[in-house]
Design an enzyme around this catalytic site. Structure first.
Site, PDB file in Angstrom:
ATOM      1  CB  SER A  49      -0.927   0.003   1.224  1.00  0.00           C
ATOM      2  OG  SER A  49      -1.766  -1.123   1.199  1.00  0.00           O
ATOM      3  N   GLY A  50       2.154   1.094  -0.200  1.00  0.00           N
ATOM      4  CA  GLY A  50       3.019   2.273  -0.241  1.00  0.00           C
ATOM      5  C   GLY A  50       4.029   2.332   0.890  1.00  0.00           C
ATOM      6  CB  THR A  51       5.461  -0.338   3.076  1.00  0.00           C
ATOM      7  OG1 THR A  51       4.227  -1.045   3.031  1.00  0.00           O
ATOM      8  CG2 THR A  51       6.071  -0.413   4.457  1.00  0.00           C
ATOM      9  CB  THR A  52       8.985   0.997  -0.456  1.00  0.00           C
ATOM     10  OG1 THR A  52       8.629  -0.384  -0.355  1.00  0.00           O
ATOM     11  CG2 THR A  52      10.461   1.133  -0.699  1.00  0.00           C
ATOM     12  CD1 TRP A  53       7.093   7.656  -2.041  1.00  0.00           C
ATOM     13  CD2 TRP A  53       4.905   7.266  -2.391  1.00  0.00           C
ATOM     14  NE1 TRP A  53       6.561   8.774  -2.644  1.00  0.00           N
ATOM     15  CE2 TRP A  53       5.222   8.549  -2.879  1.00  0.00           C
ATOM     16  CE3 TRP A  53       3.602   6.804  -2.516  1.00  0.00           C
ATOM     17  CZ2 TRP A  53       4.268   9.371  -3.474  1.00  0.00           C
ATOM     18  CZ3 TRP A  53       2.648   7.618  -3.116  1.00  0.00           C
ATOM     19  CH2 TRP A  53       2.976   8.895  -3.580  1.00  0.00           C
ATOM     20  CG  HIS A 110       3.211  -4.907   6.878  1.00  0.00           C
ATOM     21  ND1 HIS A 110       2.991  -3.757   6.157  1.00  0.00           N
ATOM     22  CD2 HIS A 110       4.218  -5.556   6.221  1.00  0.00           C
ATOM     23  CE1 HIS A 110       3.832  -3.709   5.130  1.00  0.00           C
ATOM     24  NE2 HIS A 110       4.589  -4.782   5.146  1.00  0.00           N
ATOM     25  CB  SER A 145       0.723  -3.933  -5.717  1.00  0.00           C
ATOM     26  OG  SER A 145       2.044  -3.719  -5.312  1.00  0.00           O
ATOM     27  N   GLY A 151       4.406   1.549  -9.710  1.00  0.00           N
ATOM     28  CA  GLY A 151       4.244   2.793  -8.948  1.00  0.00           C
ATOM     29  C   GLY A 151       3.158   3.699  -9.500  1.00  0.00           C
TER      30      GLY A 151
HETATM   31  P1  PAP Z   1       5.680  -3.601   1.293  1.00  0.00           P
HETATM   32  O1  PAP Z   1       4.396  -3.309   1.989  1.00  0.00           O
HETATM   33  O2  PAP Z   1       5.894  -5.066   1.066  1.00  0.00           O
HETATM   34  O3  PAP Z   1       6.868  -2.949   1.882  1.00  0.00           O
HETATM   35  P2  PAP Z   1       5.083  -1.567  -0.645  1.00  0.00           P
HETATM   36  O4  PAP Z   1       6.228  -0.652  -0.693  1.00  0.00           O
HETATM   37  O5  PAP Z   1       3.868  -1.118   0.083  1.00  0.00           O
HETATM   38  O6  PAP Z   1       5.538  -3.011  -0.174  1.00  0.00           O
HETATM   39  O7  PAP Z   1       4.544  -1.886  -2.092  1.00  0.00           O
HETATM   40  C1  PAP Z   1       5.242  -1.717  -3.254  1.00  0.00           C
HETATM   41  C2  PAP Z   1       4.318  -0.890  -4.141  1.00  0.00           C
HETATM   42  O8  PAP Z   1       4.623   0.479  -3.931  1.00  0.00           O
HETATM   43  C3  PAP Z   1       4.581  -1.193  -5.596  1.00  0.00           C
HETATM   44  O9  PAP Z   1       3.380  -0.896  -6.280  1.00  0.00           O
HETATM   45  P3  PAP Z   1       3.042  -1.538  -7.704  1.00  0.00           P
HETATM   46  O10 PAP Z   1       3.226  -3.004  -7.578  1.00  0.00           O
HETATM   47  O11 PAP Z   1       1.612  -1.157  -7.964  1.00  0.00           O
HETATM   48  O12 PAP Z   1       3.971  -0.910  -8.670  1.00  0.00           O
HETATM   49  C4  PAP Z   1       5.684  -0.184  -5.884  1.00  0.00           C
HETATM   50  O13 PAP Z   1       5.878   0.070  -7.247  1.00  0.00           O
HETATM   51  C5  PAP Z   1       5.146   1.025  -5.142  1.00  0.00           C
HETATM   52  N1  PAP Z   1       6.224   1.973  -4.811  1.00  0.00           N
HETATM   53  C6  PAP Z   1       7.466   1.706  -4.341  1.00  0.00           C
HETATM   54  N2  PAP Z   1       8.158   2.826  -4.189  1.00  0.00           N
HETATM   55  C7  PAP Z   1       7.348   3.830  -4.560  1.00  0.00           C
HETATM   56  C8  PAP Z   1       7.512   5.253  -4.641  1.00  0.00           C
HETATM   57  N3  PAP Z   1       8.666   5.823  -4.309  1.00  0.00           N
HETATM   58  N4  PAP Z   1       6.472   5.980  -5.069  1.00  0.00           N
HETATM   59  C9  PAP Z   1       5.306   5.412  -5.414  1.00  0.00           C
HETATM   60  N5  PAP Z   1       5.083   4.077  -5.385  1.00  0.00           N
HETATM   61  C10 PAP Z   1       6.096   3.303  -4.951  1.00  0.00           C
END
Ligand code: PAP
Length: 342
Positions: free
Chosen positions: A82-86, A148, A178, A307
């Site tokens: 849901s956007g954790t890394t971001w 989480h 995703s 993303g």
């Molecule tokens: P996690 O909960 O396992 O840590 P998480 O970071 O929430 O994962 O999910 C990755 C999603 O965030 C991916 O989405 P997608 O599969 O629809 O592409 C990833 O591309 C997206 N993501 C990672 N970094 C960013 C960023 N800097 N800005 C926007 N979206 C991002």
């Protein structure tokens, strides 16, 4: 203090899933209902009916027993994909903006998951007992953490201290797509058999997904944020994508480190937004080639796919869309929480 990962801290046949398993959790999961996750390995239904990979049951128990939040901590909570890394990157960049020039930001050389540790990952408890003891992690602040863990299971000190929580959720259609892509990559990496999209949808409609049911996760924090808006800032991935500058500013205010007018005039908010943008982060060498710990953990590149908002349109058939829309209607109606589906 109990040492969590003992003799069984070896990579077992199920790959990283078993790496941190303790005898306690091995015993525990033998009594729990189980269902396959999208990567073909098992999830177990544990506290309050949520579904977990075994390694996260170890992590949650560790967090509940050992993690002590401090008043100045920042806890970033998300439902997976849901956007954790971001969110981790944005928060790290906001909080540390005066410590590093943007061209020397640790975010350029380390994945956000390395800089902002998960309190529910057993890796951080096995040797050091608590994610605060992370001297081995580069530039760790020891005060921004991710998790989480669902609301009913969150370590009590997080709710009882004055620490702030930022929760990010995502349109369930994009979250589902995703998560499925991520799990297919995990399965390929670990040589397990992933579920098809149809099979995965069937699981999701019963709430079966890591840390799911997703709606229980989101609604738990949504309701808590309504009750205590000064404690929990509730964000949606789509909103932050649409107006990143506004939300970077809002986050900084919420976290008690608002931008000065000098900073605003110097374009600091724009710099943070650019540094943490998907396009910038995806192309960094560390995110193209790195891998998290322990051996067998996801490659950093797995966290950067498209993303985008609305990628579900490329994957969901009309019946699948109908199924998910009905589910959303059923679960979210009356809560006040809505998602735009364009
Ligand atoms: P996690 O909960 O396992 O840590 P998480 O970071 O929430 O994962 O999910 C990755 C999603 O965030 C991916 O989405 P997608 O599969 O629809 O592409 C990833 O591309 C997206 N993501 C990672 N970094 C960013 C960023 N800097 N800005 C926007 N979206 C991002």
């Amino acid at each position: 203090m109990e040492k969590l990962a003992t003799g069984s801290q070896q990579k077992a046949s199920n790959g990283v899933q078993d790496y941190y398993l303790t005898d306690e959790v091995r015993q525990l999961i033998s009594t729990l209902p189980r269902e396959k996750d999208f990567d073909g390995t098992y999830l177990y239904q544990y506290q309050e009916g949520f579904w977990y990979r075994p390694t996260y049951i170890v992590g949650i128990l560790s967090a509940q027993r050992h993690f002590q939040a401090r008043d100045d901590d920042i806890i970033l909570i998300t439902y997976p994909k849901s956007g954790t890394t971001w969110l981790k990157a944005l928060t790290y960049a906001i909080v540390h903006r005066s410590h590093y020039a943007f061209e020397h930001s640790p975010l350029l050389t380390a994945n956000p998951h390395e800089l902002v540790p998960f309190i529910d990952h057993p890796a951080y408890y096995s040797e050091n007992h608590c994610p605060r003891n992370l001297e081995h992690l580069p530039n760790s602040t020891h005060s921004i953490f991710g998790t989480h863990i669902p609301y009913p299971s969150i370590p009590r000190s997080i709710m009882n201290s004055n620490c702030r929580i930022v929760y990010m959720c995502r349109n369930p259609l994009d979250q589902f797509i995703s998560y499925w892509h991520f799990m297919v990559k995990i399965a390929q990496d670990r040589e397990t058999e992933p579920l098809s999209l149809e099979e995965a949808l069937e699981r999701v409609s019963h709430g079966i997904q890591g840390f799911g049911p997703s709606w229980e996760h989101v609604l738990g924090y949504w309701r808590a944020s309504l009750e205590n808006p000064n404690k929990i800032l509730f964000l949606k991935y789509e909103d932050v994508m649409e107006d990143t500058l506004f939300y970077v500013k809002k986050m900084a205010e919420f976290l008690g480190c608002p931008f000065s007018s000098v900073e605003e005039n110097q374009g600091v908010i724009e710099e943070i937004s650019k540094l943490c943008s998907f396009e910038n982060m995806k192309d960094l060498e560390v995110n193209k080639t790195g891998r998290l710990v322990p051996p067998g953990a996801p490659k950093n590149s797995f966290f950067f796919r498209e993303g985008k908002v609305g990628d579900w349109t490329n994957y969901l058939t009309s019946p699948m869309l109908e199924c998910l829309k009905n589910l959303m209607e059923e679960k979210f109606s009356g809560s006040g929480l809505t998602f735009r589906i364009t």
